[in-house]
Design a protein around this motif. Structure first.
Motif, PDB file in Angstrom:
ATOM      1  N   PRO A   1      93.286  74.353  14.114  1.00 48.23           N
ATOM      2  CA  PRO A   1      91.636  73.172  14.171  1.00 48.23           C
ATOM      3  C   PRO A   1      91.753  72.468  14.496  1.00 48.23           C
ATOM      4  O   PRO A   1      90.539  71.622  15.312  1.00 48.23           O
ATOM      5  N   GLU A   2      92.910  72.021  14.815  1.00 43.66           N
ATOM      6  CA  GLU A   2      93.104  70.302  15.186  1.00 43.66           C
ATOM      7  C   GLU A   2      92.947  70.267  17.227  1.00 43.66           C
ATOM      8  O   GLU A   2      92.246  69.571  17.244  1.00 43.66           O
ATOM      9  N   ASP A   3      93.154  72.108  17.399  1.00 47.46           N
ATOM     10  CA  ASP A   3      92.565  71.880  18.999  1.00 47.46           C
ATOM     11  C   ASP A   3      90.688  72.244  19.330  1.00 47.46           C
ATOM     12  O   ASP A   3      90.928  72.374  20.464  1.00 47.46           O
ATOM     13  N   THR A   4      90.393  72.153  18.382  1.00 48.30           N
ATOM     14  CA  THR A   4      89.004  72.477  18.262  1.00 48.30           C
ATOM     15  C   THR A   4      88.636  70.850  19.836  1.00 48.30           C
ATOM     16  O   THR A   4      88.937  69.499  19.532  1.00 48.30           O
ATOM     17  N   ALA A   5      87.838  71.049  21.124  1.00 51.35           N
ATOM     18  CA  ALA A   5      87.646  69.711  21.517  1.00 51.35           C
ATOM     19  C   ALA A   5      86.610  70.470  22.014  1.00 51.35           C
ATOM     20  O   ALA A   5      87.151  71.877  22.768  1.00 51.35           O
ATOM     21  N   VAL A   6      86.164  69.784  23.339  1.00 51.60           N
ATOM     22  CA  VAL A   6      85.270  69.743  24.508  1.00 51.60           C
ATOM     23  C   VAL A   6      86.696  70.290  25.127  1.00 51.60           C
ATOM     24  O   VAL A   6      87.173  68.952  25.502  1.00 51.60           O
ATOM     25  N   TYR A   7      87.182  71.049  26.472  1.00 54.92           N
ATOM     26  CA  TYR A   7      88.037  71.133  27.422  1.00 54.92           C
ATOM     27  C   TYR A   7      87.419  70.629  28.835  1.00 54.92           C
ATOM     28  O   TYR A   7      86.691  71.565  29.228  1.00 54.92           O
ATOM     29  N   TYR A   8      88.467  69.776  29.916  1.00 56.00           N
ATOM     30  CA  TYR A   8      87.280  69.870  31.031  1.00 56.00           C
ATOM     31  C   TYR A   8      89.201  70.009  31.982  1.00 56.00           C
ATOM     32  O   TYR A   8      89.614  69.602  31.453  1.00 56.00           O
ATOM     33  N   CYS A   9      88.664  70.519  32.971  1.00 61.33           N
ATOM     34  CA  CYS A   9      88.897  71.113  34.140  1.00 61.33           C
ATOM     35  C   CYS A   9      88.634  69.628  35.238  1.00 61.33           C
ATOM     36  O   CYS A   9      88.123  68.975  35.528  1.00 61.33           O
ATOM     37  N   ASN A  10      90.256  68.949  35.801  1.00 61.39           N
ATOM     38  CA  ASN A  10      90.378  68.184  36.831  1.00 61.39           C
ATOM     39  C   ASN A  10      90.860  68.725  38.403  1.00 61.39           C
ATOM     40  O   ASN A  10      91.706  69.298  37.751  1.00 61.39           O
ATOM     41  N   ALA A  11      90.678  68.119  39.047  1.00 59.18           N
ATOM     42  CA  ALA A  11      91.385  68.517  40.480  1.00 59.18           C
ATOM     43  C   ALA A  11      90.878  66.980  41.075  1.00 59.18           C
ATOM     44  O   ALA A  11      90.138  66.473  41.176  1.00 59.18           O
ATOM     45  N   ASN A  12      92.112  66.915  41.568  1.00 54.23           N
ATOM     46  CA  ASN A  12      92.283  66.169  42.474  1.00 54.23           C
ATOM     47  C   ASN A  12      92.558  66.749  44.168  1.00 54.23           C
ATOM     48  O   ASN A  12      93.040  67.145  44.989  1.00 54.23           O
ATOM     49  N   ILE A  13      90.974  66.112  44.870  1.00 52.81           N
ATOM     50  CA  ILE A  13      90.749  66.776  46.279  1.00 52.81           C
ATOM     51  C   ILE A  13      90.848  65.460  47.270  1.00 52.81           C
ATOM     52  O   ILE A  13      89.758  65.392  47.052  1.00 52.81           O
TER      53      ILE A  13
END
Length: 121
Positions: free
Chosen positions: A86-98
């Motif tokens: 349950p503590e993994d509940t979150a909004v997950y964002y992808c990130n890239a350095n471009i």
């Protein structure tokens, strides 16, 4: 213009697994690192995992449970998550350095719109 599009979030029971995917597209000359961050309600965004030139880095909470991988030809990054809690509940964002073109010498960070991961107990 650059777009990062995430997919794969959802609702899962504790102990379950999910795989998140992110595809970068648009005006891209080169991608340095790609990674995943998450932000739980009321908390700051935090690193989950990142991969740069094949070298991976994981947050402590992700070690042994999450695996990050990258398809360099397709500009995608995947996060396999297992033993979710349950503590993994979150909004997950992808990130890239471009770098968008060869005339630009620095990499800039880009973010996806986020995908919700909810783990029920």
């Amino acid at each position: 213009q650059v777009q990062l599009v995430e997919s794969g979030g959802g609702l899962v029971q504790a102990g379950g697994s999910l795989t998140l995917s992110c595809a970068a597209s648009g005006s891209i000359f080169n991608i340095n690192g790609m990674g995943w961050y998450r932000q739980a309600s009321g908390k700051q965004r935090e690193l989950v995992a990142e991969i740069t030139r094949g070298v991976t880095n994981y947050a402590e909470f992700a070690k042994g449970r999450f695996t990050i991988s990258r398809d360099y030809a397709r500009n995608t990054v995947t996060l396999q998550m297992s033993s979710l809690q349950p503590e993994d509940t979150a909004v997950y964002y992808c990130n890239a350095n471009i770098r968008r073109n060869p005339s630009i010498t620095v990499y800039s960070p880009y973010w996806g719109q986020g995908t919700q991961v909810t783990v029920s107990s």
